[in-house]
Design a protein around this motif. Structure first.
Motif, PDB file in Angstrom:
ATOM      1  N   ASP A 160       0.868  -1.164   0.000  1.00  0.00           N
ATOM      2  CA  ASP A 160       0.000   0.000   0.000  1.00  0.00           C
ATOM      3  C   ASP A 160       0.915   1.227   0.000  1.00  0.00           C
ATOM      4  O   ASP A 160       1.752   1.370   0.894  1.00  0.00           O
ATOM      5  CB  ASP A 160      -0.853  -0.039   1.281  1.00  0.00           C
ATOM      6  CG  ASP A 160      -1.771   1.158   1.413  1.00  0.00           C
ATOM      7  OD1 ASP A 160      -1.355   2.265   0.985  1.00  0.00           O
ATOM      8  OD2 ASP A 160      -2.867   1.002   1.951  1.00  0.00           O
ATOM      9  N   PRO A 161       0.798   2.102  -1.012  1.00  0.00           N
ATOM     10  CA  PRO A 161       1.760   3.205  -1.134  1.00  0.00           C
ATOM     11  C   PRO A 161       1.739   4.167   0.057  1.00  0.00           C
ATOM     12  O   PRO A 161       2.767   4.756   0.387  1.00  0.00           O
ATOM     13  CB  PRO A 161       1.333   3.921  -2.422  1.00  0.00           C
ATOM     14  CG  PRO A 161      -0.058   3.479  -2.692  1.00  0.00           C
ATOM     15  CD  PRO A 161      -0.194   2.114  -2.101  1.00  0.00           C
ATOM     16  N   ALA A 162       0.602   4.335   0.696  1.00  0.00           N
ATOM     17  CA  ALA A 162       0.514   5.301   1.801  1.00  0.00           C
ATOM     18  C   ALA A 162       1.100   4.750   3.094  1.00  0.00           C
ATOM     19  O   ALA A 162       1.807   5.447   3.818  1.00  0.00           O
ATOM     20  CB  ALA A 162      -0.935   5.707   2.023  1.00  0.00           C
ATOM     21  N   THR A 163       0.826   3.472   3.400  1.00  0.00           N
ATOM     22  CA  THR A 163       1.232   2.914   4.702  1.00  0.00           C
ATOM     23  C   THR A 163       2.404   1.960   4.602  1.00  0.00           C
ATOM     24  O   THR A 163       3.006   1.617   5.623  1.00  0.00           O
ATOM     25  CB  THR A 163       0.066   2.121   5.302  1.00  0.00           C
ATOM     26  OG1 THR A 163      -0.216   1.021   4.414  1.00  0.00           O
ATOM     27  CG2 THR A 163      -1.177   2.986   5.449  1.00  0.00           C
ATOM     28  N   MET A 164       2.717   1.492   3.393  1.00  0.00           N
ATOM     29  CA  MET A 164       3.724   0.447   3.148  1.00  0.00           C
ATOM     30  C   MET A 164       3.317  -0.918   3.705  1.00  0.00           C
ATOM     31  O   MET A 164       4.094  -1.878   3.671  1.00  0.00           O
ATOM     32  CB  MET A 164       5.118   0.832   3.677  1.00  0.00           C
ATOM     33  CG  MET A 164       5.810   1.892   2.880  1.00  0.00           C
ATOM     34  SD  MET A 164       5.801   1.566   1.099  1.00  0.00           S
ATOM     35  CE  MET A 164       7.175   0.434   0.923  1.00  0.00           C
ATOM     36  N   ASN A 165       2.102  -1.061   4.210  1.00  0.00           N
ATOM     37  CA  ASN A 165       1.630  -2.392   4.612  1.00  0.00           C
ATOM     38  C   ASN A 165       1.584  -3.292   3.381  1.00  0.00           C
ATOM     39  O   ASN A 165       1.403  -2.808   2.269  1.00  0.00           O
ATOM     40  CB  ASN A 165       0.220  -2.313   5.209  1.00  0.00           C
ATOM     41  CG  ASN A 165       0.237  -1.657   6.574  1.00  0.00           C
ATOM     42  OD1 ASN A 165       1.266  -1.636   7.247  1.00  0.00           O
ATOM     43  ND2 ASN A 165      -0.904  -1.110   6.969  1.00  0.00           N
ATOM     44  N   LEU A 166       1.733  -4.597   3.616  1.00  0.00           N
ATOM     45  CA  LEU A 166       1.618  -5.523   2.489  1.00  0.00           C
ATOM     46  C   LEU A 166       0.159  -5.577   2.041  1.00  0.00           C
ATOM     47  O   LEU A 166      -0.755  -5.482   2.851  1.00  0.00           O
ATOM     48  CB  LEU A 166       2.093  -6.920   2.905  1.00  0.00           C
ATOM     49  CG  LEU A 166       3.583  -7.069   3.190  1.00  0.00           C
ATOM     50  CD1 LEU A 166       3.903  -8.496   3.621  1.00  0.00           C
ATOM     51  CD2 LEU A 166       4.440  -6.686   1.978  1.00  0.00           C
TER      52      LEU A 166
END
Ligand code: HEC
Ligand code: HEC
Ligand code: HEC
Ligand code: HEC
Length: 427
Positions: A171-177
């Motif tokens: 996820d570009p905003a949070t960097m979560n997978l």
């Protein structure tokens, strides 16, 4: 203060220092993903733009451009035709595009280039092929739903500027997978798994499973579907296909045997998840994206390739047998798998020929002939699941050998029934 009081205080001070240090260390050693997220805008698919904020991950990602063989001689990151080691492939895929071009896979950065240059595609190819090649699939699906799959491939490829990249997994905003392949999300939902609620451990395999899995194109719409409704084992997927899901009967008809054939596609997740490591909760990323250190900073390697190139970092966190022993185990598993795969493949070639010869006889028994065709279809499905899987058996050694054993037996049965159909022993 007495002497013993003084030493007690000194001891307490030492303990405080020591445990304080331990507490700080534990605090520092947080999971590697607690990086500060740079809030990259949605729809940014260029890995270089992400790389400005995450230089270590980007530098390792770029190493996927390196081309080198695997130390075991199987797999590797060099584009070579699989038929060089297994000429039987040319006969098994006779009459379909995989007989024209079927090369070994290489790094993610080549995904679009290799699709464009593939001799398997032509003017009639459909947009569905971009599903596992580019993060642009996110935008395509948002704008068109599954309609993108039925557009001309050339049109979809022009819009896919980037090969497999950061946005496929983050996820570009949070960097979560995250996962963005709609076919994977739907297949998991049909099995009762909501991928938005998946644990971090599961996500460390799901990001890969969204592409490294078996699929087919639904007739008419070209929608990508994973055949997982009955389970992920070879027999369960075969049973699923036997019910002609979405009107899907075959990938092609073999021109010699006239059997309706299935083409298996890289079922890496299926094999892995039902094997020792998958069952033990090990993830794809554990082996293929090991932790690295640079200038004291711990990060996840994004050089996704053969783990044998990073054997110590990939395996030693869990295994203490030493890298020579581990490398030898992998090589042995692969040699044993290859031997059986090669044998089964050649027997299936003979089965196609036997059925062709039987069918040419004027007095052929049609019902036996139909049975022989069903047997060769099934034999080749079992063979292909292991041949198309990328680890030459390593992801699930016992299942690989079992599946190839079944393929071999089914090929012999197909030959026997073809002989019966012919009324004489032709093969
Ligand atoms: C326990 C470690 C381990 C796990 C877990 C694992 N792999 Fe592998 N993988 C390997 C090894 C070892 C090979 C063989 C490498 C070779 O032949 O050079 C391999 C090979 C591969 C290859 C072929 C590489 C090449 O050189 O062409 C692909 C693709 C792959 N794995 C994908 C996956 C995916 C996707 C998952 C999760 C669904 C996964 N692997 C899980 C260890 C692992
Ligand atoms: C194929 C999937 C995949 C792709 C593509 C990918 N990553 Fe990752 N990334 C991962 C996984 C898996 C982790 C480990 C996450 C975890 O364990 O929580 C990770 C972790 C990270 C982290 C957290 C810190 C760390 O090192 O663990 C950053 C930052 C990151 N990736 C940046 C990037 C950038 C930048 C790109 C593109 C150049 C990229 N990733 C491409 C799968 C991917
Ligand atoms: C968006 C789809 C996609 C995702 C996500 C993805 N892969 Fe791949 N992977 C591919 C494609 C396509 C290729 C073949 C590229 C080529 O040959 O041009 C490939 C190639 C590979 C290879 C071969 C590399 C080599 O050096 O030979 C390995 C290993 C691999 N992937 C493992 C993984 C693992 C592990 C993950 C998850 C962390 C993952 N992939 C996620 C599509 C994907
Ligand atoms: C996150 C932990 C973990 C990692 C990383 C890992 N393994 Fe394993 N491995 C296990 C567990 C757990 C088992 C099953 C119990 C056992 O045998 O210890 C296992 C079993 C094995 C086995 C015997 C079973 C089989 O499937 O043949 C081999 C061989 C093996 N691992 C090789 C490797 C290699 C090679 C790597 C690196 C590419 C690796 N493992 C990475 C945890 C791991």
């Amino acid at each position: 203060m007495s002497k013993s009081q003084k030493s007690l205080i000194a001891l307490l001070a030492v303990l405080l220092l020591f445990f304080g240090f331990v507490v700080i260390r534990i605090g520092v050693a947080k999971p590697a993903t607690t990086v500060k997220a740079a809030k990259i805008p949605a729809g940014e698919y260029d890995p270089a733009a992400w790389g400005q904020y995450y230089p270590l991950q980007y530098a390792s990602y770029k190493k996927m451009a390196e081309e080198s063989p695997s130390p075991t001689g199987y797999g590797g990151s060099v584009k070579v035709q699989k038929s060089e080691m297994q000429p039987e492939i040319l006969m098994l895929f006779k009459g379909m595009p995989f007989s024209r071009d079927y090369s070994e896979d290489r790094g993610h950065v080549y995904a679009l280039e290799d699709l464009r240059e593939s001799k398997r595609i032509g003017p009639a190819s459909k947009g569905a092929c971009i599903t596992c090649k580019t993060p642009y699939v996110e935008q395509a699906y948002k704008e068109m739903g599954w309609d993108y799959a039925n557009k001309p491939l050339s049109e979809m490829m022009d819009k896919s500027k980037q090969p497999v990249a950061c946005a496929n997994c983050h996820d570009p905003a949070t960097m979560n997978l995250r996962v963005i392949n709609p076919a994977f999300i739907e297949a998991q939902a049909r099995r009762g798994i909501d991928v938005t609620k998946a644990s971090r451990e599961d996500m460390r395999s799901y990001v890969c499973a969204q592409c490294h899995a078996e699929y087919y194109f639904a007739p008419g719409t070209n929608k990508v579907v994973f055949p997982w409704d009955k389970g992920l084992k070879p027999a369960e997927m075969y049973a699923y296909y036997s019910e002609k899901p979405n009107g899907f009967v075959q990938d092609w008809q073999h021109p010699d045997s006239k059997a309706n054939m299935l083409k298996a596609q890289h079922p890496d997740y299926e094999l892995f998840s039902t094997g020792t490591h998958g069952k033990a909760g090990v993830s794809c990323a554990d082996c293929h994206m090991p932790y690295m250190r640079k200038d004291g900073q711990k990060y996840t390697s994004h050089w996704v390739t053969s783990p044998l190139k990073t054997l110590d970092a990939s395996c030693s966190p869990c295994h203490n047998q030493g890298s020579a022993w581990l490398a030898d185990r992998v090589k042995t598993i692969q040699d044993e798998t290859f031997e059986l795969q090669h044998m089964a493949g050649q027997n299936i070639v003979r089965a196609h020929a036997a059925i062709k010869a039987a069918a040419a006889r004027p007095d052929v028994d049609e019902s036996n002939l139909a049975q022989a065709r069903e047997l060769v279809r099934k034999a080749q499905w079992y063979w292909d699941l292991i041949a198309a899987e990328n680890s030459m058996g390593f992801h699930n050694p016992s299942q690989a050998l079992n599946t190839l054993g079944q393929a071999n037996e089914l090929a012999h049965q197909a030959i026997e029934i073809a002989n019966r159909a012919a009324g004489v022993k032709l093969f």
